[in-house]
Motif scaffolding. Structure first.
Motif, PDB file in Angstrom:
ATOM      1  N   SER A   1       0.823  -1.208   0.000  1.00  0.00           N
ATOM      2  CA  SER A   1       0.000   0.000   0.000  1.00  0.00           C
ATOM      3  C   SER A   1       0.858   1.260   0.000  1.00  0.00           C
ATOM      4  CB  SER A   1      -0.955   0.019   1.196  1.00  0.00           C
ATOM      5  OG  SER A   1      -0.244   0.222   2.392  1.00  0.00           O
TER       6      SER A   1
ATOM      7  N   LEU B   1      -3.319   3.976  -2.005  1.00  0.00           N
ATOM      8  CA  LEU B   1      -3.511   2.537  -1.853  1.00  0.00           C
ATOM      9  C   LEU B   1      -3.868   2.135  -0.421  1.00  0.00           C
ATOM     10  CD1 LEU B   1      -0.759   1.009  -4.179  1.00  0.00           C
ATOM     11  CD2 LEU B   1      -3.177   1.371  -4.636  1.00  0.00           C
TER      12      LEU B   1
ATOM     13  N   LEU C   1      -7.449   1.583   0.034  1.00  0.00           N
ATOM     14  CA  LEU C   1      -7.836   0.328  -0.618  1.00  0.00           C
ATOM     15  C   LEU C   1      -7.563  -0.853   0.312  1.00  0.00           C
ATOM     16  CD1 LEU C   1      -8.596  -1.580  -2.927  1.00  0.00           C
ATOM     17  CD2 LEU C   1      -6.310  -1.235  -3.874  1.00  0.00           C
ATOM     18  N   GLN C   2      -6.395  -0.816   0.982  1.00  0.00           N
ATOM     19  CA  GLN C   2      -6.065  -1.897   1.911  1.00  0.00           C
ATOM     20  C   GLN C   2      -7.098  -1.957   3.037  1.00  0.00           C
ATOM     21  OE1 GLN C   2      -3.557  -4.290   1.999  1.00  0.00           O
ATOM     22  NE2 GLN C   2      -4.415  -5.066   3.907  1.00  0.00           N
TER      23      GLN C   2
ATOM     24  N   LEU D   1     -10.197  -3.535   1.736  1.00  0.00           N
ATOM     25  CA  LEU D   1     -10.039  -4.984   1.604  1.00  0.00           C
ATOM     26  C   LEU D   1     -10.138  -5.663   2.974  1.00  0.00           C
ATOM     27  CD1 LEU D   1      -7.130  -5.068  -1.011  1.00  0.00           C
ATOM     28  CD2 LEU D   1      -9.474  -5.821  -1.400  1.00  0.00           C
TER      29      LEU D   1
ATOM     30  N   SER E   1      -1.080 -10.064  -7.274  1.00  0.00           N
ATOM     31  CA  SER E   1      -1.065  -8.970  -8.256  1.00  0.00           C
ATOM     32  C   SER E   1       0.123  -9.136  -9.216  1.00  0.00           C
ATOM     33  CB  SER E   1      -1.035  -7.592  -7.591  1.00  0.00           C
ATOM     34  OG  SER E   1       0.255  -7.262  -7.156  1.00  0.00           O
TER      35      SER E   1
ATOM     36  N   GLN F   1      -9.763  -8.875  -5.802  1.00  0.00           N
ATOM     37  CA  GLN F   1      -8.889  -8.418  -6.887  1.00  0.00           C
ATOM     38  C   GLN F   1      -9.626  -7.458  -7.829  1.00  0.00           C
ATOM     39  OE1 GLN F   1      -5.927 -10.965  -8.387  1.00  0.00           O
ATOM     40  NE2 GLN F   1      -5.277 -11.218  -6.287  1.00  0.00           N
TER      41      GLN F   1
ATOM     42  N   MET G   1      -9.234  -4.277  -6.142  1.00  0.00           N
ATOM     43  CA  MET G   1      -7.871  -3.770  -6.352  1.00  0.00           C
ATOM     44  C   MET G   1      -7.763  -3.030  -7.675  1.00  0.00           C
ATOM     45  SD  MET G   1      -5.952  -7.170  -5.111  1.00  0.00           S
ATOM     46  CE  MET G   1      -4.748  -7.079  -6.405  1.00  0.00           C
TER      47      MET G   1
END
Lengths: 437, 348
Positions: free
Chosen positions: A52, A58, A61-62, A65, A154, A351, A354
């Motif tokens: 991240s 990012l 986003l983490q 998730l 990824s 994903q 992501m």
């Protein structure tokens, strides 16, 4: 004893205390982190991750998730600890020495992960036939001896972005990117002759050198040599390394004069975004393409793979592989829960998130990557080329660190590439018992 | 524990700033000031015509010493537990291929041999030697500033406070702070260019020939405040009338420093230089880690930084332990050398 001497003895005592403190400090390792533990009826999974930090935006986003995981597995709470990539190795080594730390950790697969063999559990027994079918890049995951300590997560591939305006200014066709090394060097010369810095780069943090090395080594290592390298049996002092290091050194004149004192993160990108140089090398994170387009205009940014070297042993391909991976630490008692976390992160739902929120290229074949951006489409197409492969997973991170320290010295010619390769090989051999066992 | 000389010296020190008959007596016996060589107990016992105070029997003295043990025991136990035992553990681990968490086979002196044959280790020893060249700067600069402020400046306290400010910056922060200042396009070079001195712009921390002198200067900036504070404290122990007398007798500034001030604070000087020299081996890590990461190449790496690299970055714990043993040996060598030099200087 006479008084001044006694005073000096007192000084000596202070000095001795300092000496002993130094010895103690040198012999003690540090650690941080915690085990899975009960917390209000829930178990906590401690996650150390570096991904991240790869690009702005990012970390949310983490968190998203983690929240999705907690919703699916309400018995768990995720304690997510973002750690910079440069710090991760040292922190993980210290945690292994202390025998305590995170439950799940970002770590590159292959040899890179095997360097932490003492602290990670083999994961091959957890992988199902369905996982093997859906998760790309598992072939790169096995380290020497076949043990999988990190599950690839990824994808990346090496590409160059170029500023079409600057190409045009130098009289080059902005719609035709170089495909061969000779043409690439010729274009660099033309750009330079027009007073344009051909390559935006920075060698102070050292990554730029190794980013060139992987896609060039890939082309010159036969499948047999690649296997030997990934099995930790191929020396860094061999001719193929010498040749590739010479190719990279020869790029020196096409960078800015002070590139040895600049960093790839973020001087090189900032200078490219500012239109100060015509090309920049990247391993996307597609977000960097987006940032380039935002800075220079979508139509002004082109993308092309690292050009083919003379004597390349493969048809055109890109160096592509896992952008990072997930490992489980030995001191984790609830390995099932940790595996559930990895399984979730490898799943299509995570994903897809992501991709949609972070432009991270998924490695789950069932995920989707919708885009209308032609540059990104070309990257996604190239990434799926079955000839693609990578050798970077054969490097222990600490061996690369030597190259990183000397990258600026090599590009300026102050230190010979062969002497650096020799140092790297010495450390590689020292690490052999630790990595191979 | 001391004889008459020790007591005299301590008494003189406590009365050195104020006046009074005791001070006058001291001055007569010791014209260069209280911080200079005092009359020793040995010389007293050998030259005095009348016998000194009677000493208690040896057995009684030992019993007296034993009686102090309970008072220092907590400290001793703590020191052994926190310092000596881990150090001894580190020493023992240097003889193994130490792999925390798994088997660590005995390898004898191979870790030491590996370092002794390592070109990186040799380069780092050269770096350490180079850094020691900073000692005169790290000593003279604060000394001269302290003397200047002590004798000539009205707002000396304020100036001292301003000079002291960098001392409160941790070495790691110092490195972070100086990175953008010394970068190729950093503050120093930009300022030089804007003032028409662009020809002097250099890659201060990115050129192997410049990085060590640059670090020496950064350390001088960082430590000067502490040096000024310590030397100022030492200067207060010199009799002002001694300086006045020297001036009246025609001594210039340099002569007063050379013949009055330096002898007057020589023990402080020795201690300061000793700690600065030890600092080169023990306390550079934070600055090196955050400013240069040992680079370019290994051209600025210090031995404590390399212990970290070998141990934590490379995971070669045995090699790191062996290197820390070398480090320990070097530090002991410096400490002993400083002690011997200090003794000799005290004799002069």
């Amino acid at each position: 004893m006479r008084t001044p001497y006694r005073r000096l003895m007192k000084s000596g005592s202070a000095v001795l205390a300092t000496v002993l403190c130094a010895a103690a400090a040198a012999s003690c390792g540090g650690s941080s982190g915690s085990h899975s533990q009960g917390h209000a009826g829930k178990k906590t999974l401690v996650v150390w991750q570096f991904w991240s930090g790869f690009a702005a935006g990012l970390q949310p986003l983490q968190k998203k998730l983690d929240a999705e995981f907690e919703a699916k597995y309400p018995q768990y709470t995720v304690n997510d600890v973002p750690i910079s990539f440069t710090q991760m190795g040292t922190k993980l080594t210290a945690a292994i020495a202390a025998g305590t730390g995170p439950n799940i950790v970002s770590v590159f697969p292959g040899v890179a992960g095997a360097a932490y063999r003492n602290g990670l559990i083999p994961l091959q027994s957890y992988i199902t036939a369905s996982d093997r079918k859906n998760w790309r890049l598992l072939a790169e995951a096995a380290g020497p001896g076949g043990s999988i300590l990190s599950i690839p997560w990824s994808e990346y591939g090496y590409f160059l972005y170029y500023n079409k305006k600057l190409f045009k200014k130098a009289g080059l066709n902005p719609n035709v990117a170089p495909t061969t090394w000779q043409q690439f060097i010729k274009d660099c010369q033309v750009l330079k002759s027009h007073g344009i810095t051909a390559l935006s780069g920075g060698f102070k943090d050292g990554y730029e050198w190794e980013w060139w090395a992987y896609p060039l080594l890939d082309q010159l290592m036969s499948p047999a040599v690649t296997k030997s390298w990934l099995d930790y049996n191929y020396p860094i002092t061999s001719p193929v390394f010498q040749k590739v290091w010479s190719y990279i050194k020869a790029l020196g004149p096409y960078y800015a004069k002070d590139a040895f004192g600049l960093t790839l993160y973020n001087d090189a990108y900032n200078n490219f975004y500012a239109g100060k140089a015509a090309m920049v090398l990247d391993a996307p994170l597609v977000s960097n393409v987006v940032a380039s387009q935002k800075a220079l205009g979508t139509a002004n940014v082109g993308v092309f793979p690292v050009p083919r070297l003379p004597g390349s042993l493969y048809p055109p391909f890109v160096d592509a592989g896992p952008n990072s991976g997930w490992g489980i630490t030995r001191w984790t008692t609830d390995t099932r829960g940790a595996w559930d976390y990895i399984n979730f992160m490898e799943g299509a739902k995570a994903q897809n998130l992501m991709w949609s929120l972070g432009h991270i290229i998924p490695n789950n074949v069932q995920s989707v990557t919708p885009t209308s951006n032609p540059a990104i489409q070309s990257i996604l197409t190239a990434i799926k080329n079955p000839v693609n492969h990578t050798i970077y997973v054969g490097f222990p991170v600490s061996v690369l660190a030597i190259n990183e320290r000397y990258a600026g010295e090599m590009i300026t010619g102050r230190t010979s590439t062969s002497s650096v390769l020799k140092m790297m090989e010495q450390l590689r051999l020292q690490l052999r018992p630790k990595i191979v066992g | 524990m001391g004889g008459a000389g020790g007591g005299e010296a301590e008494l003189r020190e406590t009365t050195s700033i104020g006046g009074g008959p005791r001070q006058a007596m001291t001055r007569a016996a010791n014209p260069v000031g209280v911080d200079a060589e005092p009359v020793s107990s040995d010389s007293l016992t050998s030259t005095a015509s009348s016998p000194g105070p009677s000493r208690p029997p040896r057995r009684t003295r030992w019993l007296g010493r034993l009686a102090t043990v309970p008072y220092i025991a907590p400290l001793l136990i703590s020191a052994v537990a926190v310092v000596v035992a881990p150090a001894a553990f580190g020493l023992s681990r240097s003889l193994f291929n130490w792999q925390p968490g798994t088997n660590s086979p005995f390898t004898g002196i191979s870790n030491f041999k590996l370092l002794a044959e390592s070109s990186t280790f040799h380069a780092i020893l050269v770096n350490e030697g180079y850094y020691l060249l900073g000692l005169p700067i790290w000593t003279l600069l604060p000394l001269l500033i302290a003397v200047f402020l002590f004798t000539r400046v009205r707002v000396a306290g304020l100036v001292r406070m301003l000079i002291f400010l960098p001392v409160v910056v941790s070495p790691a922060l110092l490195g972070i702070m100086f990175t953008p200042i010394l970068a190729p396009e950093g503050l120093v070079n930009t300022t030089l260019q804007k003032t028409g001195l662009g020809g002097l712009a250099r890659p201060w921390i990115d050129d192997p020939s410049l990085v060590k002198p640059t670090i020496i200067l950064v350390l001088a900036w960082a430590n000067v405040g502490l040096g000024v504070a310590i030397f100022t404290a030492a200067l207060t122990s010199i009799q002002p009338d001694l300086l006045d007398a020297a001036a009246v007798n025609g001594a210039g500034s340099w002569q007063r420093i050379r013949y009055v001030i330096v002898p007057g604070i020589k023990r402080t000087l020795i201690l300061w230089m000793t700690f600065q020299a030890l600092g080169v081996f023990l306390w550079l890590f934070g600055l090196i880690y955050s400013l240069t990461a040992g680079g370019p190449g290994n051209s600025s790496a210090s031995i404590d930084y390399d212990v970290f690299t070998n141990t934590i970055s490379n995971g070669l714990f045995g090699v790191g332990a062996a290197e820390s043993v070398y480090l320990l040996a070097m530090v002991i060598l410096i400490a002993v050398a400083a002690w011997v030099i200090g003794r000799r200087w005290s004799h002069d």
